[in-house]
Design a protein around this motif. Sequence first.
Motif, PDB file in Angstrom:
ATOM      1  N   ARG A 101       0.813  -1.217   0.000  1.00 50.69           N
ATOM      2  CA  ARG A 101       0.000   0.000   0.000  1.00 50.69           C
ATOM      3  C   ARG A 101       0.847   1.268   0.000  1.00 50.69           C
ATOM      4  O   ARG A 101       0.488   2.250  -0.665  1.00 50.69           O
ATOM      5  CB  ARG A 101      -0.916  -0.017   1.230  1.00 50.69           C
ATOM      6  N   TYR A 102       1.950   1.237   0.725  1.00 54.23           N
ATOM      7  CA  TYR A 102       2.691   2.481   0.950  1.00 54.23           C
ATOM      8  C   TYR A 102       4.089   2.502   0.331  1.00 54.23           C
ATOM      9  O   TYR A 102       4.921   3.326   0.701  1.00 54.23           O
ATOM     10  CB  TYR A 102       2.810   2.734   2.465  1.00 54.23           C
ATOM     11  N   TRP A 103       4.361   1.632  -0.634  1.00 53.96           N
ATOM     12  CA  TRP A 103       5.701   1.618  -1.216  1.00 53.96           C
ATOM     13  C   TRP A 103       6.120   2.960  -1.816  1.00 53.96           C
ATOM     14  O   TRP A 103       7.321   3.260  -1.834  1.00 53.96           O
ATOM     15  CB  TRP A 103       5.824   0.496  -2.252  1.00 53.96           C
ATOM     16  N   PRO A 104       5.193   3.811  -2.319  1.00 56.40           N
ATOM     17  CA  PRO A 104       5.656   5.118  -2.814  1.00 56.40           C
ATOM     18  C   PRO A 104       6.358   5.947  -1.730  1.00 56.40           C
ATOM     19  O   PRO A 104       7.251   6.743  -2.052  1.00 56.40           O
ATOM     20  CB  PRO A 104       4.366   5.798  -3.285  1.00 56.40           C
ATOM     21  N   LEU A 105       5.967   5.759  -0.470  1.00 55.16           N
ATOM     22  CA  LEU A 105       6.661   6.468   0.605  1.00 55.16           C
ATOM     23  C   LEU A 105       8.107   6.010   0.708  1.00 55.16           C
ATOM     24  O   LEU A 105       9.005   6.807   1.005  1.00 55.16           O
ATOM     25  CB  LEU A 105       5.938   6.246   1.935  1.00 55.16           C
ATOM     26  N   LEU A 106       8.328   4.718   0.472  1.00 58.82           N
ATOM     27  CA  LEU A 106       9.697   4.207   0.491  1.00 58.82           C
ATOM     28  C   LEU A 106      10.523   4.789  -0.661  1.00 58.82           C
ATOM     29  O   LEU A 106      11.713   5.063  -0.495  1.00 58.82           O
ATOM     30  CB  LEU A 106       9.699   2.682   0.391  1.00 58.82           C
ATOM     31  N   VAL A 107       9.877   4.972  -1.805  1.00 56.57           N
ATOM     32  CA  VAL A 107      10.576   5.599  -2.930  1.00 56.57           C
ATOM     33  C   VAL A 107      10.999   7.015  -2.550  1.00 56.57           C
ATOM     34  O   VAL A 107      12.127   7.445  -2.851  1.00 56.57           O
ATOM     35  CB  VAL A 107       9.689   5.616  -4.189  1.00 56.57           C
ATOM     36  N   GLY A 108      10.111   7.736  -1.881  1.00 50.61           N
ATOM     37  CA  GLY A 108      10.452   9.075  -1.420  1.00 50.61           C
ATOM     38  C   GLY A 108      11.592   9.061  -0.415  1.00 50.61           C
ATOM     39  O   GLY A 108      12.515   9.886  -0.483  1.00 50.61           O
ATOM     40  N   LEU A 109      11.534   8.117   0.538  1.00 55.92           N
ATOM     41  CA  LEU A 109      12.613   8.001   1.522  1.00 55.92           C
ATOM     42  C   LEU A 109      13.924   7.639   0.844  1.00 55.92           C
ATOM     43  O   LEU A 109      14.990   8.173   1.195  1.00 55.92           O
ATOM     44  CB  LEU A 109      12.252   6.941   2.566  1.00 55.92           C
ATOM     45  N   PHE A 110      13.849   6.741  -0.130  1.00 57.86           N
ATOM     46  CA  PHE A 110      15.036   6.366  -0.898  1.00 57.86           C
ATOM     47  C   PHE A 110      15.666   7.592  -1.559  1.00 57.86           C
ATOM     48  O   PHE A 110      16.879   7.820  -1.464  1.00 57.86           O
ATOM     49  CB  PHE A 110      14.643   5.333  -1.959  1.00 57.86           C
TER      50      PHE A 110
END
Length: 358
Positions: free
Chosen positions: A223-232
């Motif tokens: 559900r929230y993988w886009p947040l991980l992309v942002g953190l990356f």
Amino acid sequence: MQTKTTADVGDYMKVFACTAVIMQSVLAFGLQTSPNPRVQTGIGITYNLVKYTAPAFIFGILFTTVRTHERAHLGDYRQYLTQQLHSLFIPTFWWSLVYLLGLPSLQQVSHYHNLGSFIWQFINGNAAPHLWYNTMMLQFILLMPFFWWLSRWAVQSPRHLWGTLILTIVGYGGWLAFYDQQVFNGPHHWYLLDRLFVSFLIYGIFGALAWKKRRTLETFLQRYWPLLVGLFAVTFIWTNLELQAFGQPVRLANAIYYKPSTTLYALAVIGLIATLAWANIRHHSRWLPVMHGLATYAYRAYLANVFWLQLLWQTFGHRLSQTHPVWAIVSCYGLTWLLSFASAYGLHVGWSALKRWA
């Protein structure tokens, strides 16, 4: 549900980590030729891009080991060590000998001059630039009963789980502050802390708990993988700004694991790799058997990579780097990856055949 021929999240971690660590080795060789400032900057950026290898490998080892030893207890420890002796300890022993006796110029920190210093170089990972990791990783293998117990205890209740997570994060934050004040920006040169399991403990605990809470974690990441992309993206920029602040010439020793930026970056990469792995598992991807097969030989390929890189670099890489440093890095990387995995597989097949013949 994983079978013996399909990959789990831990397998993906091992393959990505091994693939990235080979690039780290090549970049270090390339930087030793003192390329122009533009190339040095590119090497530094690329090095930060792949600066997640040890955390991902530790996470993957703990994830897979807890999965495959779901009900293991102290009585199973001897059998577990026997299994690891053949898959990890023996390859480490032989490759350390190869580096110390065949390529002694690759030693780190100091060089052996008698039996005592030979043994010291052997056991502390100074036999080659990448073998420090073995000394650290094998400590996790020896401490596996603790992680079996902790993973079961932590999921007994939400209070146990949140307490474990909070204590792990706070404790690791304290370790990072200690390292920064006493070593990186401090008066001490305690390089052996790199080999201490505590320096990577957060990834081991998170890997063990990730299997136990896999359904919750998979749903969250889906559900929230886009947040991980942002953190990356944010942490990748952060790590590069930190490295560039040291100016030229670029020194990869300034790009360490033990910083908040690198820790968050490694966790973001681990989360994205897990997201990819679970997506492939859900869709029964054709990549699952491939990743499982590569993961089987990833550690042995990792052990071999600097051996092959040294041969390639001496054969043509160093000469090519004088005129085309980027092509030298790219070509040596591709060939080193192929030779490392091919030799790992070939040695396994050859040893198996020899045992059957004997």
